[in-house]
Design a protein around this motif. Structure first.
Motif, PDB file in Angstrom:
ATOM      1  N   CYS A 297       0.840  -1.187   0.000  1.00 23.92           N
ATOM      2  CA  CYS A 297       0.000   0.000   0.000  1.00 23.92           C
ATOM      3  C   CYS A 297       0.880   1.243   0.000  1.00 23.92           C
ATOM      4  CB  CYS A 297      -0.892  -0.001   1.242  1.00 23.92           C
ATOM      5  SG  CYS A 297      -1.946   1.452   1.365  1.00 23.92           S
ATOM      6  N   GLN A 298       0.510   2.182  -0.841  1.00 19.23           N
ATOM      7  CA  GLN A 298       1.235   3.441  -0.957  1.00 19.23           C
ATOM      8  C   GLN A 298       0.215   4.563  -0.780  1.00 19.23           C
ATOM      9  OE1 GLN A 298       3.063   3.714  -4.804  1.00 19.23           O
ATOM     10  NE2 GLN A 298       3.234   5.922  -4.715  1.00 19.23           N
ATOM     11  N   LYS A 299       0.524   5.513   0.095  1.00 22.01           N
ATOM     12  CA  LYS A 299      -0.395   6.621   0.327  1.00 22.01           C
ATOM     13  C   LYS A 299      -0.033   7.782  -0.575  1.00 22.01           C
ATOM     14  CE  LYS A 299      -1.819   5.635   5.000  1.00 22.01           C
ATOM     15  NZ  LYS A 299      -2.023   6.164   6.338  1.00 22.01           N
ATOM     16  N   GLU A 300      -1.063   8.343  -1.184  1.00 19.66           N
ATOM     17  CA  GLU A 300      -0.944   9.552  -2.000  1.00 19.66           C
ATOM     18  C   GLU A 300      -1.950  10.540  -1.442  1.00 19.66           C
ATOM     19  OE1 GLU A 300      -1.482   9.353  -6.218  1.00 19.66           O
ATOM     20  OE2 GLU A 300       0.394   8.263  -6.494  1.00 19.66           O
ATOM     21  N   GLY A 301      -1.492  11.402  -0.551  1.00 19.90           N
ATOM     22  CA  GLY A 301      -2.424  12.288   0.127  1.00 19.90           C
ATOM     23  C   GLY A 301      -3.327  11.465   1.024  1.00 19.90           C
ATOM     24  N   ARG A 302      -4.626  11.573   0.791  1.00 18.49           N
ATOM     25  CA  ARG A 302      -5.594  10.792   1.579  1.00 18.49           C
ATOM     26  C   ARG A 302      -5.912   9.446   0.939  1.00 18.49           C
ATOM     27  NH1 ARG A 302     -10.482  14.631   2.976  1.00 18.49           N
ATOM     28  NH2 ARG A 302     -11.166  12.662   3.858  1.00 18.49           N
ATOM     29  N   ARG A 303      -5.472   9.261  -0.284  1.00 12.99           N
ATOM     30  CA  ARG A 303      -5.760   8.019  -1.011  1.00 12.99           C
ATOM     31  C   ARG A 303      -4.743   6.937  -0.686  1.00 12.99           C
ATOM     32  NH1 ARG A 303      -5.899   8.563  -7.189  1.00 12.99           N
ATOM     33  NH2 ARG A 303      -6.604   6.433  -7.004  1.00 12.99           N
ATOM     34  N   LYS A 304      -5.226   5.715  -0.679  1.00 12.06           N
ATOM     35  CA  LYS A 304      -4.346   4.551  -0.575  1.00 12.06           C
ATOM     36  C   LYS A 304      -4.387   3.830  -1.907  1.00 12.06           C
ATOM     37  CE  LYS A 304      -4.691   3.503   4.338  1.00 12.06           C
ATOM     38  NZ  LYS A 304      -5.075   2.465   5.314  1.00 12.06           N
ATOM     39  N   LEU A 305      -3.207   3.557  -2.429  1.00 10.53           N
ATOM     40  CA  LEU A 305      -3.101   2.833  -3.696  1.00 10.53           C
ATOM     41  C   LEU A 305      -2.434   1.487  -3.439  1.00 10.53           C
ATOM     42  CD1 LEU A 305      -1.956   5.761  -5.983  1.00 10.53           C
ATOM     43  CD2 LEU A 305      -4.248   4.805  -5.766  1.00 10.53           C
ATOM     44  N   TYR A 306      -3.002   0.466  -4.033  1.00 10.20           N
ATOM     45  CA  TYR A 306      -2.532  -0.898  -3.806  1.00 10.20           C
ATOM     46  C   TYR A 306      -1.939  -1.478  -5.089  1.00 10.20           C
ATOM     47  CZ  TYR A 306      -5.225  -0.483   0.449  1.00 10.20           C
ATOM     48  OH  TYR A 306      -5.705  -0.059   1.657  1.00 10.20           O
ATOM     49  N   ARG A 307      -0.867  -2.234  -4.891  1.00  6.45           N
ATOM     50  CA  ARG A 307      -0.250  -2.962  -6.008  1.00  6.45           C
ATOM     51  C   ARG A 307       0.139  -4.354  -5.512  1.00  6.45           C
ATOM     52  NH1 ARG A 307       3.683   0.004  -8.799  1.00  6.45           N
ATOM     53  NH2 ARG A 307       3.019   1.882  -7.791  1.00  6.45           N
ATOM     54  N   PRO A 308       0.162  -5.315  -6.408  1.00  7.63           N
ATOM     55  CA  PRO A 308       0.490  -6.683  -5.985  1.00  7.63           C
ATOM     56  C   PRO A 308       1.969  -6.843  -5.637  1.00  7.63           C
ATOM     57  CG  PRO A 308       0.103  -6.607  -8.350  1.00  7.63           C
ATOM     58  CD  PRO A 308      -0.188  -5.244  -7.827  1.00  7.63           C
ATOM     59  N   ARG A 309       2.237  -7.651  -4.622  1.00  6.08           N
ATOM     60  CA  ARG A 309       3.607  -8.056  -4.287  1.00  6.08           C
ATOM     61  C   ARG A 309       3.859  -9.461  -4.816  1.00  6.08           C
ATOM     62  NH1 ARG A 309       5.291  -7.587   1.648  1.00  6.08           N
ATOM     63  NH2 ARG A 309       7.321  -7.793   0.671  1.00  6.08           N
ATOM     64  N   ILE A 310       2.805 -10.158  -5.116  1.00  6.76           N
ATOM     65  CA  ILE A 310       2.872 -11.525  -5.641  1.00  6.76           C
ATOM     66  C   ILE A 310       2.314 -11.492  -7.058  1.00  6.76           C
ATOM     67  CG2 ILE A 310       2.036 -13.904  -5.366  1.00  6.76           C
ATOM     68  CD1 ILE A 310       3.745 -13.028  -3.016  1.00  6.76           C
ATOM     69  N   ALA A 311       3.047 -12.026  -8.001  1.00  8.55           N
ATOM     70  CA  ALA A 311       2.582 -12.082  -9.385  1.00  8.55           C
ATOM     71  C   ALA A 311       1.465 -13.112  -9.518  1.00  8.55           C
ATOM     72  CB  ALA A 311       3.741 -12.452 -10.319  1.00  8.55           C
ATOM     73  N   MET A 312       0.507 -12.804 -10.377  1.00 10.15           N
ATOM     74  CA  MET A 312      -0.611 -13.723 -10.598  1.00 10.15           C
ATOM     75  C   MET A 312      -0.108 -15.098 -11.028  1.00 10.15           C
ATOM     76  SD  MET A 312      -4.098 -13.455 -12.873  1.00 10.15           S
ATOM     77  CE  MET A 312      -3.298 -13.151 -14.414  1.00 10.15           C
ATOM     78  N   GLU A 313       0.875 -15.135 -11.883  1.00 11.93           N
ATOM     79  CA  GLU A 313       1.391 -16.414 -12.373  1.00 11.93           C
ATOM     80  C   GLU A 313       2.013 -17.236 -11.245  1.00 11.93           C
ATOM     81  OE1 GLU A 313       1.506 -19.437 -14.680  1.00 11.93           O
ATOM     82  OE2 GLU A 313       0.606 -17.561 -15.349  1.00 11.93           O
ATOM     83  N   ASP A 314       2.682 -16.570 -10.301  1.00 12.17           N
ATOM     84  CA  ASP A 314       3.255 -17.291  -9.157  1.00 12.17           C
ATOM     85  C   ASP A 314       2.154 -17.892  -8.290  1.00 12.17           C
ATOM     86  OD1 ASP A 314       5.826 -16.668  -9.966  1.00 12.17           O
ATOM     87  OD2 ASP A 314       5.985 -14.921  -8.646  1.00 12.17           O
ATOM     88  N   TYR A 315       1.087 -17.128  -8.057  1.00 18.23           N
ATOM     89  CA  TYR A 315      -0.029 -17.644  -7.259  1.00 18.23           C
ATOM     90  C   TYR A 315      -0.716 -18.790  -7.999  1.00 18.23           C
ATOM     91  CZ  TYR A 315      -4.134 -18.016  -4.360  1.00 18.23           C
ATOM     92  OH  TYR A 315      -5.123 -18.520  -3.546  1.00 18.23           O
ATOM     93  N   ARG A 316      -0.932 -18.616  -9.276  1.00 17.07           N
ATOM     94  CA  ARG A 316      -1.577 -19.659 -10.090  1.00 17.07           C
ATOM     95  C   ARG A 316      -0.751 -20.947 -10.065  1.00 17.07           C
ATOM     96  NH1 ARG A 316      -2.652 -17.508 -15.673  1.00 17.07           N
ATOM     97  NH2 ARG A 316      -4.397 -16.518 -14.632  1.00 17.07           N
ATOM     98  N   ARG A 317       0.555 -20.801 -10.178  1.00 19.68           N
ATOM     99  CA  ARG A 317       1.446 -21.967 -10.156  1.00 19.68           C
ATOM    100  C   ARG A 317       1.338 -22.697  -8.810  1.00 19.68           C
ATOM    101  NH1 ARG A 317       6.001 -19.346 -11.244  1.00 19.68           N
ATOM    102  NH2 ARG A 317       5.379 -19.107 -13.381  1.00 19.68           N
ATOM    103  N   SER A 318       1.310 -21.943  -7.727  1.00 20.20           N
ATOM    104  CA  SER A 318       1.197 -22.522  -6.390  1.00 20.20           C
ATOM    105  C   SER A 318      -0.140 -23.255  -6.213  1.00 20.20           C
ATOM    106  CB  SER A 318       1.335 -21.423  -5.337  1.00 20.20           C
ATOM    107  OG  SER A 318       1.135 -21.937  -4.047  1.00 20.20           O
ATOM    108  N   GLU A 319      -1.218 -22.636  -6.676  1.00 15.06           N
ATOM    109  CA  GLU A 319      -2.544 -23.261  -6.573  1.00 15.06           C
ATOM    110  C   GLU A 319      -2.614 -24.538  -7.416  1.00 15.06           C
ATOM    111  OE1 GLU A 319      -5.952 -22.150  -4.972  1.00 15.06           O
ATOM    112  OE2 GLU A 319      -4.126 -22.041  -3.784  1.00 15.06           O
ATOM    113  N   THR A 320      -2.016 -24.504  -8.585  1.00 16.89           N
ATOM    114  CA  THR A 320      -2.019 -25.687  -9.456  1.00 16.89           C
ATOM    115  C   THR A 320      -1.252 -26.826  -8.805  1.00 16.89           C
ATOM    116  OG1 THR A 320      -2.185 -24.296 -11.418  1.00 16.89           O
ATOM    117  CG2 THR A 320      -1.407 -26.542 -11.753  1.00 16.89           C
ATOM    118  N   LYS A 321      -0.106 -26.491  -8.216  1.00 18.71           N
ATOM    119  CA  LYS A 321       0.699 -27.511  -7.540  1.00 18.71           C
ATOM    120  C   LYS A 321      -0.078 -28.130  -6.383  1.00 18.71           C
ATOM    121  CE  LYS A 321       5.120 -28.271  -5.348  1.00 18.71           C
ATOM    122  NZ  LYS A 321       6.346 -27.720  -4.832  1.00 18.71           N
ATOM    123  N   THR A 322      -0.742 -27.300  -5.597  1.00 15.32           N
ATOM    124  CA  THR A 322      -1.546 -27.790  -4.472  1.00 15.32           C
ATOM    125  C   THR A 322      -2.680 -28.684  -4.968  1.00 15.32           C
ATOM    126  OG1 THR A 322      -1.024 -25.834  -3.165  1.00 15.32           O
ATOM    127  CG2 THR A 322      -2.981 -27.072  -2.521  1.00 15.32           C
TER     128      THR A 322
END
Length: 128
Positions: A65-90
């Motif tokens: 999370c990064q604050k810009e004034g009163r706004r909070k902006l979110y960006r992923p720390r985990i790539a979708m492909e990494d999560y998908r790979r983990s879910e597929t393995k499980t």
């Protein structure tokens, strides 16, 4: 983006995954308002519900999370492909005891594969 290639990734509940999918779709940081507009319409969630989910995802290490004034902006720390790979393995471990043959057999038996699909699968297997 942080990578977790060999480490087992925490499985996300459907509600948190829905938030992550929207964030993954965007190429720039996403604000709460954007998420509230879409998820409010799709799922009837309130802004406070989305804020709780965002806080959980940040705590779990999936978002930054990064604050810009009163706004909070979110960006992923985990790539979708990494999560998908983990879910597929499980999934492969839980339901097919790590048997790729079992998984592919189930897919082929349950679905009407076209000749093109079958050839594409063969090409993938040959090139792996």
């Amino acid at each position: 983006m942080r990578e977790k290639q060999n480490e087992r990734m925490e499985r996300l509940p459907d509600s948190e995954l829905a938030v992550m999918c929207l964030i993954w779709e965007e190429e720039k940081p996403v604000g709460t308002g954007y998420l509230a507009e879409i998820l409010g319409e799709q799922r009837g969630w309130t802004r406070s519900t989305i804020q709780v989910l965002l806080a959980r995802l940040e705590e779990k290490g999936f978002l930054t999370c990064q604050k810009e004034g009163r706004r909070k902006l979110y960006r992923p720390r985990i790539a979708m492909e990494d999560y998908r790979r983990s879910e597929t393995k499980t999934f492969l471990e839980r339901f097919y005891h790590n048997s790729y043959k079992g998984l592919i057999t189930a897919l082929v038996q349950e679905e009407n594969l076209t000749e093109e699909d079958a050839q594409e699968l063969m090409d993938i297997i040959k090139n792996s």
